[in-house]
Design an enzyme around this catalytic site. Sequence first.
Site, PDB file in Angstrom:
ATOM      1  N   HIS A  94      36.296 -20.608 -70.742  1.00  0.00           N
ATOM      2  CA  HIS A  94      36.345 -19.686 -71.882  1.00  0.00           C
ATOM      3  C   HIS A  94      36.183 -20.570 -73.110  1.00  0.00           C
ATOM      4  O   HIS A  94      36.742 -21.674 -73.140  1.00  0.00           O
ATOM      5  CB  HIS A  94      37.697 -18.957 -71.937  1.00  0.00           C
ATOM      6  CG  HIS A  94      38.010 -18.163 -70.690  1.00  0.00           C
ATOM      7  ND1 HIS A  94      37.735 -16.815 -70.566  1.00  0.00           N
ATOM      8  CD2 HIS A  94      38.566 -18.543 -69.503  1.00  0.00           C
ATOM      9  CE1 HIS A  94      38.120 -16.401 -69.349  1.00  0.00           C
ATOM     10  NE2 HIS A  94      38.617 -17.427 -68.688  1.00  0.00           N
TER      11      HIS A  94
ATOM     12  N   GLU B 156      42.255 -19.659 -74.312  1.00  0.00           N
ATOM     13  CA  GLU B 156      42.959 -18.381 -74.109  1.00  0.00           C
ATOM     14  C   GLU B 156      44.449 -18.604 -74.342  1.00  0.00           C
ATOM     15  O   GLU B 156      45.037 -17.961 -75.212  1.00  0.00           O
ATOM     16  CB  GLU B 156      42.699 -17.867 -72.691  1.00  0.00           C
ATOM     17  CG  GLU B 156      41.199 -17.635 -72.455  1.00  0.00           C
ATOM     18  CD  GLU B 156      40.913 -16.517 -71.504  1.00  0.00           C
ATOM     19  OE1 GLU B 156      41.278 -16.631 -70.323  1.00  0.00           O
ATOM     20  OE2 GLU B 156      40.343 -15.509 -71.934  1.00  0.00           O
TER      21      GLU B 156
ATOM     22  N   HIS C 281      29.923 -12.881 -68.300  1.00  0.00           N
ATOM     23  CA  HIS C 281      31.181 -13.069 -69.041  1.00  0.00           C
ATOM     24  C   HIS C 281      31.492 -14.548 -69.223  1.00  0.00           C
ATOM     25  O   HIS C 281      32.144 -14.941 -70.184  1.00  0.00           O
ATOM     26  CB  HIS C 281      32.362 -12.425 -68.275  1.00  0.00           C
ATOM     27  CG  HIS C 281      32.112 -11.008 -67.886  1.00  0.00           C
ATOM     28  ND1 HIS C 281      31.954 -10.008 -68.819  1.00  0.00           N
ATOM     29  CD2 HIS C 281      31.977 -10.414 -66.665  1.00  0.00           C
ATOM     30  CE1 HIS C 281      31.750  -8.861 -68.179  1.00  0.00           C
ATOM     31  NE2 HIS C 281      31.743  -9.080 -66.884  1.00  0.00           N
TER      32      HIS C 281
ATOM     33  N   THR D 218      42.695 -12.934 -66.942  1.00  0.00           N
ATOM     34  CA  THR D 218      42.546 -12.714 -68.390  1.00  0.00           C
ATOM     35  C   THR D 218      41.296 -11.874 -68.686  1.00  0.00           C
ATOM     36  O   THR D 218      40.928 -11.685 -69.837  1.00  0.00           O
ATOM     37  CB  THR D 218      42.412 -14.051 -69.143  1.00  0.00           C
ATOM     38  OG1 THR D 218      41.207 -14.700 -68.690  1.00  0.00           O
ATOM     39  CG2 THR D 218      43.622 -14.928 -68.907  1.00  0.00           C
TER      40      THR D 218
ATOM     41  N   HIS E 192      35.652 -21.697 -63.929  1.00  0.00           N
ATOM     42  CA  HIS E 192      34.853 -21.163 -65.027  1.00  0.00           C
ATOM     43  C   HIS E 192      35.519 -21.564 -66.336  1.00  0.00           C
ATOM     44  O   HIS E 192      36.614 -22.129 -66.319  1.00  0.00           O
ATOM     45  CB  HIS E 192      34.761 -19.621 -64.944  1.00  0.00           C
ATOM     46  CG  HIS E 192      36.091 -18.991 -65.048  1.00  0.00           C
ATOM     47  ND1 HIS E 192      36.923 -18.787 -63.958  1.00  0.00           N
ATOM     48  CD2 HIS E 192      36.800 -18.587 -66.126  1.00  0.00           C
ATOM     49  CE1 HIS E 192      38.055 -18.251 -64.372  1.00  0.00           C
ATOM     50  NE2 HIS E 192      38.013 -18.149 -65.673  1.00  0.00           N
TER      51      HIS E 192
ATOM     52  N   HIS F 232      39.382 -22.843 -66.201  1.00  0.00           N
ATOM     53  CA  HIS F 232      40.244 -22.173 -65.222  1.00  0.00           C
ATOM     54  C   HIS F 232      39.761 -22.472 -63.815  1.00  0.00           C
ATOM     55  O   HIS F 232      38.624 -22.129 -63.449  1.00  0.00           O
ATOM     56  CB  HIS F 232      40.240 -20.652 -65.451  1.00  0.00           C
ATOM     57  CG  HIS F 232      40.973 -20.248 -66.673  1.00  0.00           C
ATOM     58  ND1 HIS F 232      40.743 -19.044 -67.315  1.00  0.00           N
ATOM     59  CD2 HIS F 232      41.915 -20.880 -67.399  1.00  0.00           C
ATOM     60  CE1 HIS F 232      41.528 -18.950 -68.368  1.00  0.00           C
ATOM     61  NE2 HIS F 232      42.254 -20.049 -68.439  1.00  0.00           N
TER      62      HIS F 232
HETATM   63  C1  LIG Z   1      39.302 -14.379 -60.918  1.00  0.00           C
HETATM   64  C2  LIG Z   1      39.192 -14.619 -62.387  1.00  0.00           C
HETATM   65  C3  LIG Z   1      40.163 -15.297 -63.075  1.00  0.00           C
HETATM   66  C4  LIG Z   1      40.011 -15.505 -64.457  1.00  0.00           C
HETATM   67  S1  LIG Z   1      41.152 -16.323 -65.382  1.00  0.00           S
HETATM   68  C5  LIG Z   1      38.883 -15.024 -65.105  1.00  0.00           C
HETATM   69  O1  LIG Z   1      38.726 -15.250 -66.434  1.00  0.00           O
HETATM   70  C6  LIG Z   1      37.946 -14.332 -64.354  1.00  0.00           C
HETATM   71  O2  LIG Z   1      38.110 -14.140 -63.018  1.00  0.00           O
HETATM   72 ZN   LIG Z   2      39.551 -17.336 -66.844  1.00  0.00          ZN
END
Ligand SMILES: Cc1cc(=S)c(O)co1
Ligand SMILES: [Zn+2]
Length: 261
Positions: free
Chosen positions: A96, A106, A64, A199, A94, A119
Amino acid sequence: TGNHWGYGKEDGPTLWHRNYPVAEGSRQSPIDIIPLQAVHDHSLGPIILSYDHCTSINIANNGHSVVVEFDDSDDRSVIRGGPLDNPYRLKQFHFHWGGKGCHGSEHTVEGMSYASELHLVHWNAVKYKNFGEAATAPDGLAVLGIFLEAGDDHRWLHVITDALYMVKYKGSLTDFKGFNPKCLLPSSLQYWTYLGSLTTPPLHESVTWIILKESITVSEKQLGKFRMLLFTGEEEDQRMRMENNFRPPQPLKGRKVRSSN
Ligand SMILES: Cc1cc(=S)c(O)co1
Ligand SMILES: [Zn+2]
């Protein structure tokens, strides 16, 4: 199958509510932030990041996003202050991001998206015994969000982008020691804060969000390296580039966004 979810037409954010009904809950994230509607709360102190003794462990592609994990066995790296009543331990960070040239963050600011959003995920180790337990508690997590704006090369982000070729496929993981995310912070720690959720599924409503007002810049070249990652595993014949792994803004449902001074 099962609780599989993604960002495509068949498994994307508009369908997550089927397996995760909290997707339609009262404190979902991300949201569109409207600065003029944010409440200036003078009781909100500065956020304090104590990352000097943080210990990064590895970098991984979880299908992801790309995630850097930290040793969270003690309070060596924590965020405190601001809206938080306790110190929260850094667990992972991580990103996005979008596809070529389009949006990717986001959270949005008056409808404006950035190219990407970082994040930094922290958990309340004062009240909960591990991340998993904290992740389901209303005051369990604190996520620091930083906008990435397309522009010049970021002088430190190359340490991450140069490692991405090693985690191209879903399920890949490699050592990633000695990285301190302090180098990814903008100069100002002024922020907006509100109560929200993860999210991504399971979308737990356990996050105190702290979104920095100032963005950092990254180049198209650096963003391009994120887009070379794959959602799919090495053994799969259908290769899907990892991009547009962002959830769109969710209804505010009466929540107040507060602003630091
Ligand atoms: C724990 C966690 C927090 C976010 S914000 C994410 O995208 C995935 O996993
Ligand atoms: Zn995130």
